[in-house]
Design a protein around this motif. Sequence first.
Motif, PDB file in Angstrom:
ATOM      1  N   LEU A  96      11.978  31.197  43.695  1.00  0.00           N
ATOM      2  CA  LEU A  96      11.174  30.501  44.705  1.00  0.00           C
ATOM      3  C   LEU A  96      10.881  29.080  44.251  1.00  0.00           C
ATOM      4  CD1 LEU A  96       9.553  30.572  47.360  1.00  0.00           C
ATOM      5  CD2 LEU A  96       7.596  31.395  46.019  1.00  0.00           C
ATOM      6  N   TYR A  97      10.363  28.919  43.031  1.00  0.00           N
ATOM      7  CA  TYR A  97      10.120  27.603  42.443  1.00  0.00           C
ATOM      8  C   TYR A  97      10.423  27.699  40.955  1.00  0.00           C
ATOM      9  CZ  TYR A  97       7.699  26.231  46.719  1.00  0.00           C
ATOM     10  OH  TYR A  97       7.391  25.955  48.014  1.00  0.00           O
ATOM     11  N   ILE A 124       0.152  29.287  43.513  1.00  0.00           N
ATOM     12  CA  ILE A 124       1.236  29.950  44.262  1.00  0.00           C
ATOM     13  C   ILE A 124       1.108  31.465  44.145  1.00  0.00           C
ATOM     14  CG2 ILE A 124       3.729  30.301  44.318  1.00  0.00           C
ATOM     15  CD1 ILE A 124       4.041  27.377  43.494  1.00  0.00           C
ATOM     16  N   VAL A 183      12.626  33.978  50.751  1.00  0.00           N
ATOM     17  CA  VAL A 183      12.503  32.677  50.094  1.00  0.00           C
ATOM     18  C   VAL A 183      12.300  31.539  51.090  1.00  0.00           C
ATOM     19  CG1 VAL A 183      13.751  30.982  48.695  1.00  0.00           C
ATOM     20  CG2 VAL A 183      13.723  33.376  48.015  1.00  0.00           C
ATOM     21  N   PRO A 184      13.143  31.383  52.143  1.00  0.00           N
ATOM     22  CA  PRO A 184      12.923  30.251  53.060  1.00  0.00           C
ATOM     23  C   PRO A 184      11.571  30.315  53.764  1.00  0.00           C
ATOM     24  CG  PRO A 184      15.111  31.192  53.346  1.00  0.00           C
ATOM     25  CD  PRO A 184      14.343  32.145  52.504  1.00  0.00           C
ATOM     26  N   ARG A 189       8.678  29.412  51.345  1.00  0.00           N
ATOM     27  CA  ARG A 189       8.622  27.991  51.019  1.00  0.00           C
ATOM     28  C   ARG A 189       7.953  27.201  52.146  1.00  0.00           C
ATOM     29  NH1 ARG A 189      14.525  26.723  48.192  1.00  0.00           N
ATOM     30  NH2 ARG A 189      14.082  27.792  46.201  1.00  0.00           N
ATOM     31  N   ALA A 236       4.450  25.331  51.731  1.00  0.00           N
ATOM     32  CA  ALA A 236       4.420  23.884  51.993  1.00  0.00           C
ATOM     33  C   ALA A 236       3.339  23.523  52.992  1.00  0.00           C
ATOM     34  CB  ALA A 236       5.782  23.424  52.507  1.00  0.00           C
TER      35      ALA A 236
END
Length: 532
Positions: free
Chosen positions: A41-42, A53, A80-81, A84, A88
């Motif tokens: 993820l990061y 997070i 994941v998408p 994010r 954000a």
Amino acid sequence: MAVLTQLFSPQRLGMTLTAVAMVAIAVGAWLWAQAPDYRVLYANVAERDGGAIITALQQMNVPYRVSAEGGTILVPAEQVPELRLKLASQGLPKGSLVGFELMENEKLGSSQFLEQVNYQRALEGELARSIQSLSEVQAARVHLALTKPSVFVREQQKPSASVLVNLYPGRTLQPSQVSAIMHLVAASVPDLPTQNVTVVDQNGNLLSADGQNPNGELDPNQLKYVAELENSYVKRIETILTPIVGAENLQAQVAADIDFSQTEHAEETYKPNQDQAQAAIRSQQTSESTSGADNIAGGVPGALSNQPPAPASAPIAAGPTPAGSTSKPGATGASPTPPSAPMNLRKEATTNYEVDRTIRHVRQLAGNLRRLSVAVVVNYRRETGADGKTTLKPLSQEEMTQITNLVKEATGFDSARGDTVSVANASFTTPEKETVAELPLWKQPETLDLAKEIGRYLLAAGVAFYLIFGVLKPMMRRLAAERASTASAPSHALPAVTAGADSYEQALDHTRQLAREEPRAVANVVKQWVGS
């Protein structure tokens, strides 16, 4: 005792443990088949951002994993998408950089120096965040060298800045992007010129050289410019000749001689004024002087001539004098007019014209084309005869001249510059094309991924099928067979004390009564069974 014997017999205990192990294996295989595929993820997350997070993931009930180093957070691949985007929207990750939010926590009574330092830190953080928004930049740091304002103009110094960018693996910054970073930083700091901004990557390469090479070595930007210019000329030639000869019947190469030297020329020329009528008057001066008087002393030098002039009086008008009469001395009348004295007149005129002067200041930029060499090879024309055979024939002289003229026009041919164009007609040797076999279906990546996924579930189903039909079902059959054999011959399974019973239930009752009356005897019988 018979029930205890049946429950705790070694065979049944082993089968029970085997069944439990098989069930555990089946459950583990099913869980393995259902385990999600974790993706990053990061990566390289700061501790503060990592904690925020993880807290957000726990609130969203999303499973996650943290690497052993603690800087990488893993989540299921299919989420994941979406995660994010959600993170954000919450402003995560914020990064270890601080921006103008640092000014919000300003303490009361801070000194002016501390306020200036915090402002500089906030400005550096905001610029670093802006640079990190580029897709090629993974991290960035900005250092500003701000100067103190001075009332003396000569002592004022311009500020400077340095930018360190950490690029993603395999990514590079184009010269236009480097220039954009320099202009971004210069426009954000007052009185900061663009040439005072330095950009360096994580490998120590200077990206903001801007074509300046103090060591006199070859500049990669210059080589790139030459290659792009030559390729543009080749593309022009191919574009104009492809419809005539075909794409596979043409080969072109261009060599460009580029002058990368920078020169400045200042010239001031003075020319004489050829045409006075069109000449511009700069200044004009005219002077005029007159000398002399009307009444000047005259006559015979002596006392009479040196007398002052008589006072002026009005003359007495007299009648006309008759003809022949003469004036007597002492008679009253108009005195004769004395002769006029000579006068001196002087005139002077001075005119200054502007000088014909020409001032030229010429600055020749780098990258001028000094000479162009073009080479073009055209294949023979293919002609098919009546028999169906293909033959190659050279082009005619008229066609070659036409192609040469087209190449000259496409490349901007200039004979005064020394350009050369050479067009040749020859037969091409075409290599045999290798027939690449189509990739079979079972070797295609999509098929392999699908087979792995199917095999994963088939393996789990196979293990469960084997446990059910290969282990549990035969075990149940053996247990059922043992029960049937015990029910059909109960007299052989009981000791001699129950030989007089008529049925299995009566023997079981006698055994229970015996266990209550003679526990030691029953214990000895159980020991014998265990030993056997």
